[in-house]
Motif scaffolding. Structure first.
Motif, PDB file in Angstrom:
ATOM      1  N   GLU A   1      15.536 -11.574 -22.127  1.00  0.00           N
ATOM      2  CA  GLU A   1      16.823 -10.877 -22.059  1.00  0.00           C
ATOM      3  C   GLU A   1      17.904 -11.639 -22.819  1.00  0.00           C
ATOM      4  N   TYR A   2      17.908 -12.937 -22.630  1.00  0.00           N
ATOM      5  CA  TYR A   2      18.915 -13.755 -23.311  1.00  0.00           C
ATOM      6  C   TYR A   2      18.768 -13.611 -24.830  1.00  0.00           C
ATOM      7  N   LYS A   3      17.523 -13.664 -25.298  1.00  0.00           N
ATOM      8  CA  LYS A   3      17.278 -13.511 -26.747  1.00  0.00           C
ATOM      9  C   LYS A   3      17.738 -12.140 -27.223  1.00  0.00           C
ATOM     10  N   ARG A   4      17.407 -11.130 -26.433  1.00  0.00           N
ATOM     11  CA  ARG A   4      17.794  -9.766 -26.826  1.00  0.00           C
ATOM     12  C   ARG A   4      19.311  -9.675 -26.965  1.00  0.00           C
ATOM     13  N   LEU A   5      20.014 -10.217 -25.997  1.00  0.00           N
ATOM     14  CA  LEU A   5      21.475 -10.114 -26.008  1.00  0.00           C
ATOM     15  C   LEU A   5      22.083 -10.930 -27.139  1.00  0.00           C
ATOM     16  N   MET A   6      21.575 -12.133 -27.343  1.00  0.00           N
ATOM     17  CA  MET A   6      22.129 -12.979 -28.408  1.00  0.00           C
ATOM     18  C   MET A   6      21.810 -12.392 -29.781  1.00  0.00           C
ATOM     19  N   THR A   7      20.631 -11.823 -29.905  1.00  0.00           N
ATOM     20  CA  THR A   7      20.253 -11.182 -31.170  1.00  0.00           C
ATOM     21  C   THR A   7      21.259 -10.081 -31.507  1.00  0.00           C
ATOM     22  N   ALA A   8      21.548  -9.269 -30.494  1.00  0.00           N
ATOM     23  CA  ALA A   8      22.508  -8.178 -30.726  1.00  0.00           C
ATOM     24  C   ALA A   8      23.901  -8.737 -30.997  1.00  0.00           C
ATOM     25  N   ARG A   9      24.286  -9.745 -30.270  1.00  0.00           N
ATOM     26  CA  ARG A   9      25.645 -10.285 -30.459  1.00  0.00           C
ATOM     27  C   ARG A   9      25.808 -10.868 -31.866  1.00  0.00           C
ATOM     28  N   LEU A  10      24.708 -11.359 -32.423  1.00  0.00           N
ATOM     29  CA  LEU A  10      24.792 -11.935 -33.768  1.00  0.00           C
ATOM     30  C   LEU A  10      24.560 -10.894 -34.862  1.00  0.00           C
TER      31      LEU A  10
ATOM     32  N   ASP B   1      12.340 -18.934 -35.126  1.00  0.00           N
ATOM     33  CA  ASP B   1      13.275 -20.028 -35.421  1.00  0.00           C
ATOM     34  C   ASP B   1      14.705 -19.788 -34.939  1.00  0.00           C
ATOM     35  N   ASP B   2      15.023 -18.519 -34.686  1.00  0.00           N
ATOM     36  CA  ASP B   2      16.420 -18.183 -34.409  1.00  0.00           C
ATOM     37  C   ASP B   2      16.981 -18.982 -33.245  1.00  0.00           C
ATOM     38  N   PHE B   3      16.123 -19.198 -32.265  1.00  0.00           N
ATOM     39  CA  PHE B   3      16.602 -19.864 -31.064  1.00  0.00           C
ATOM     40  C   PHE B   3      17.198 -21.230 -31.383  1.00  0.00           C
ATOM     41  N   SER B   4      16.405 -22.021 -32.125  1.00  0.00           N
ATOM     42  CA  SER B   4      16.922 -23.369 -32.408  1.00  0.00           C
ATOM     43  C   SER B   4      17.898 -23.371 -33.575  1.00  0.00           C
ATOM     44  N   SER B   5      17.560 -22.654 -34.662  1.00  0.00           N
ATOM     45  CA  SER B   5      18.399 -22.839 -35.849  1.00  0.00           C
ATOM     46  C   SER B   5      19.663 -21.974 -35.825  1.00  0.00           C
ATOM     47  N   LEU B   6      19.647 -20.922 -35.024  1.00  0.00           N
ATOM     48  CA  LEU B   6      20.827 -20.067 -35.017  1.00  0.00           C
ATOM     49  C   LEU B   6      21.598 -20.170 -33.697  1.00  0.00           C
ATOM     50  N   TYR B   7      20.929 -19.847 -32.569  1.00  0.00           N
ATOM     51  CA  TYR B   7      21.662 -19.827 -31.301  1.00  0.00           C
ATOM     52  C   TYR B   7      22.120 -21.243 -30.922  1.00  0.00           C
ATOM     53  N   SER B   8      21.135 -22.143 -30.839  1.00  0.00           N
ATOM     54  CA  SER B   8      21.492 -23.482 -30.334  1.00  0.00           C
ATOM     55  C   SER B   8      22.488 -24.153 -31.261  1.00  0.00           C
ATOM     56  N   GLU B   9      22.277 -23.962 -32.546  1.00  0.00           N
ATOM     57  CA  GLU B   9      23.186 -24.629 -33.469  1.00  0.00           C
ATOM     58  C   GLU B   9      24.604 -24.052 -33.371  1.00  0.00           C
ATOM     59  N   LEU B  10      24.680 -22.771 -33.158  1.00  0.00           N
ATOM     60  CA  LEU B  10      26.016 -22.183 -32.986  1.00  0.00           C
ATOM     61  C   LEU B  10      26.673 -22.756 -31.727  1.00  0.00           C
ATOM     62  N   LEU B  11      25.908 -22.788 -30.642  1.00  0.00           N
ATOM     63  CA  LEU B  11      26.485 -23.273 -29.381  1.00  0.00           C
ATOM     64  C   LEU B  11      26.894 -24.741 -29.504  1.00  0.00           C
ATOM     65  N   ASP B  12      26.042 -25.536 -30.160  1.00  0.00           N
ATOM     66  CA  ASP B  12      26.403 -26.958 -30.354  1.00  0.00           C
ATOM     67  C   ASP B  12      27.697 -27.073 -31.158  1.00  0.00           C
ATOM     68  N   THR B  13      27.806 -26.231 -32.180  1.00  0.00           N
ATOM     69  CA  THR B  13      29.005 -26.276 -33.028  1.00  0.00           C
ATOM     70  C   THR B  13      30.250 -25.869 -32.242  1.00  0.00           C
ATOM     71  N   LEU B  14      30.120 -24.795 -31.469  1.00  0.00           N
ATOM     72  CA  LEU B  14      31.273 -24.350 -30.670  1.00  0.00           C
ATOM     73  C   LEU B  14      31.696 -25.441 -29.691  1.00  0.00           C
ATOM     74  N   GLU B  15      30.685 -26.087 -29.102  1.00  0.00           N
ATOM     75  CA  GLU B  15      30.999 -27.136 -28.127  1.00  0.00           C
ATOM     76  C   GLU B  15      31.684 -28.326 -28.818  1.00  0.00           C
ATOM     77  N   ALA B  16      31.075 -28.756 -29.928  1.00  0.00           N
ATOM     78  CA  ALA B  16      31.608 -29.946 -30.602  1.00  0.00           C
ATOM     79  C   ALA B  16      33.019 -29.705 -31.133  1.00  0.00           C
ATOM     80  N   LEU B  17      33.263 -28.495 -31.626  1.00  0.00           N
ATOM     81  CA  LEU B  17      34.569 -28.226 -32.241  1.00  0.00           C
ATOM     82  C   LEU B  17      35.553 -27.577 -31.261  1.00  0.00           C
TER      83      LEU B  17
END
Ligand SMILES: Nc1ncnc2c1ncn2[C@@H]1O[C@H](COP(=O)(O)OP(=O)(O)OP(=O)(O)O)[C@@H](O)[C@H]1O
Length: 629
Positions: A443-452, A460-476
């Motif tokens: 479900e989480y993947k489905r929702l994030m896929t749609a949100r993006l 690969d999307d999980f690590s290279s897209l979702y996680s990296e976006l979240l890490d970036t939002l957190e860091a910045l």
């Protein structure tokens, strides 16, 4: 009432059959099917009792107590949700009637004619009995201390049955040391967020109306005016409903509750999920149903009976709900077992919040020093709560094929098969835990896929897209929901060179720039640009036409990425204006935005709309509140 209730538009009320509140089709399956408080076994026994005597006490072997509301003598109906009216099949033209106002203010029991005595089978208000684990500790009997259900009603157009409840309408046997009241600020928060979550597609209990009693005085840290929210849900059963009889060794009530949940709440044992066929996301998310009540599924000694299917259904629903919370950055704030719904609804809106900046450790609960209920812990805490439910249902799950053996039903587990039963229950609960994780992730993947704005989720999307976006939002220290909305306006041409990407990166910054901890602006731009490059490549992959069908993607993205969410700072402003400044229209305007979160504008005060959809003022980000409500 002021015309702001109609602001929320008539477009939602199609041509379906609607009723005034008196004529709604009503039922009371809950009180008919479940055991009442033995001290007040009939409506009349409670109706004729001195109110003081109905006060706090322990209630055993019961699911509820009949109790009449103690509404405020003078009150003001200040808000009605148009979406709620539609879903309950109430005619919007009738909400100005005294009958509607008196009912949602707890002054009138609709199912009683003036002065008549309630009969044994009459629909009469009830408060539920439940317990709960609070912050990990067993808290004993809790129950509806300030809520009571008026009746169930089934919308003839949708077939959905809801239980209509008042919160803040006086004491019940479950009030413990408290007053049965709710204050204006928590009531406004619950009223708005229930409907906002529903509009976002997040499973939730709902709110029909908000009634204020400006002249009443309710003691909290200071004296505050009281309020009543009329709210509704397909079920108000909580994990705590099962915790309480378990803590008392009351096997009989657990079985009755389980039967009620399966037959009445989920619509029958055959509606529960069959064994998963495969690990594919579609099987995981939507397994088949139709397994007959007495069928066992699965091989060997761990075959699952109907109670296991019930447990799985509850776990699966909660997995889906919490996936939504994580994908939309909603935090409940007090995820005790009495605040975890059997139907998988967001329930109990105390110190909840939507995240502003993305911070996985954020909790809106000022008193949660250990961060037990922080955003990042929600999926595991919901599972912790579900394990408590597994313990309550453990005997029924573990009994496998013998769940209906007369001796077992009457006497419980025989010593010589206790080990087997425990092993089976543990194995099936563990397997449900695995299923919970799979459902959550799918479900989480489905929702994030749609949100993006993507069409499929690649490995690969999980690590290279979702996680990296979240890490970036957190860091910045960037805003979570704004980021997705802003992405919904960015075309691939706008970010087809590194220079352009670095330029566009600035739209994600707060107006007051990056905070000190986020590093230099140049580095931030490089970091965001690098993520945008990957995102762009995936967009081109999923939308292969050249030039990409931008309008279609924009539309799809804006339909899942809200422009408006009722953030804490907005709710604080709303409370201040309604409670302290006596404003009323503003509530209708916020509610209208909450009911239509994906719109660009709402036809209200444009400056206000833009402000509420815009950047969160620096010192009002990540606010916290206490549990007092
Ligand atoms: N003012 C009050 N009067 C009586 N009981 C209360 C009051 N405030 C809280 N309680 C009871 O304390 C327990 C925990 O409170 P909590 O704040 O989690 O729930 P709530 O917001 O009252 O209810 P709900 O979960 O139904 O939205 C519940 O049993 C609740 O009914």
């Amino acid at each position: 009432m002021a015309n702001h209730t109609s602001i929320a538009s008539n477009r939602e009320n199609g041509q379906r059959q609607t009723f005034n509140i008196r004529d709604l089709p009503k039922s009371n399956n809950f009180t008919q099917k479940l055991p009442p408080d033995p001290q007040y076994p009939t409506p009349a026994s409670s109706h004729n009792e001195d109110r003081a005597k109905l006060g706090p006490r322990l209630v055993r072997e019961a699911a509820y107590t009949y109790v009449r509301p103690d509404g405020f003598e003078k009150s003001e109906l200040v808000g009605v949700s148009q979406a709620a009216l539609r879903d309950l099949a109430i005619d919007p033209a009738t909400v100005d009637s005294e009958e509607f106002k008196d009912t949602v203010a707890g002054r009138k029991i609709l199912t009683l004619e003036n002065g008549t005595e309630p009969g044994d089978n009459d629909i009469y208000p009830w408060a539920q009995c439940y317990g709960g684990y609070q912050f990990g500790q067993w808290a004993g009997q809790l129950g509806d201390g300030r809520a009571l259900s008026l009746f169930e009603t089934t919308n003839p157009s949708t077939g959905t049955r809801y239980e209509l409840q008042l919160k803040g309408a006086g004491k019940t046997p479950y009030s413990r040391f408290a007053d049965g009241r709710a204050v204006v600020r928590s009531s406004i928060r619950e009223y708005v967020v229930s409907e906002a979550l529903n509009a976002l597609g997040i499973p939730t209990t709902r709110a029909l109306s908000l009634t204020l009693a400006p002249q009443s005085r309710v003691r909290r840290e200071t004296m505050e005016p009281g309020a009543i929210v009329a709210r509704f849900a397909q079920s108000w059963l909580r994990i705590g409903t099962f915790d309480l009889p378990r803590s008392r060794g009351d096997r009989d009530t657990i079985r009755k509750l389980a039967n009620y949940a399966a037959e009445e709440v989920f619509g029958g044992w055959d509606k529960l999920p069959a064994e998963l066929k495969s690990d594919s996301d579609s099987d995981v998310v939507s397994p088949s149903t139709g397994v007959a009540k007495d069928d066992l599924q699965g091989e060997n000694e761990y075959a699952a009976n109907r109670f296991t299917r019930l447990y799985r259904e509850i776990a699966r629903r909660n997995a889906k709900m919490v996936a939504y919370w994580q994908a939309y950055a909603f935090t409940n704030g007090v995820l005790n077992t009495d605040n975890t719904s059997i139907f998988g609804l967001s329930i109990d809106f105390g110190p909840f919040a939507f995240l502003d900046n993305f911070d996985p450790n954020y909790t809106p609960n000022h008193d949660d020093h250990m961060l037990r209920y922080a955003y990042k812990n929600q999926p595991s805490i919901i599972w912790w709560n579900l394990v408590r439910l597994g313990e309550s249902l453990g005997e029924l799950i573990g009994s496998g094929a013998r769940c209906d053996d007369e001796e077992f039903v009457k006497e419980g587990v025989r010593k010589d098969w206790a080990d087997d039963l425990i092993k089976r229950a543990e194995t099936l609960i563990e397997a449900t835990g695995e299923e919970y994780k799979k459902v959550f992730l799918a479900e989480y993947k489905r929702l994030m896929t749609a949100r993006l704005g993507l069409k499929v989720c690649k490995e690969d999307d999980f690590s290279s897209l979702y996680s990296e976006l979240l890490d970036t939002l957190e860091a910045l220290e960037l805003d979570f929901n704004h980021t997705f909305r802003k992405l919904s306006y960015i075309s691939t041409e706008q970010i087809d060179t590194e220079e352009k990407r670095k330029e566009v990166a600035g739209v994600f910054f707060h107006h007051d720039g990056l905070s000190g901890l986020a590093g230099s602006e140049a580095d931030a731009r490089i970091r965001i640009a690098s993520w945008l490059e990957k995102w762009r490549a995936r967009i081109i992959e999923d939308w292969p036409n050249s030039p990409e069908p931008r309008e279609e993607r924009f539309r799809d993205m804006r339909a899942v990425n809200p422009n408006f969410v009722p953030r804490s700072w907005i709710l604080d402003e709303l409370i201040e204006r309604v409670e302290k400044k006596g404003e009323r229209e503003v509530l209708g305007r916020v509610m209208n935005m909450a009911l239509h979160p994906f719109e660009e504008e709402w036809g209200g005060d444009r400056e206000e709309e833009e402000r509420w959809c815009g950047d969160v003022p620096r010192y009002q980000r990540a606010m916290q509140c206490s549990c007092s409500s």
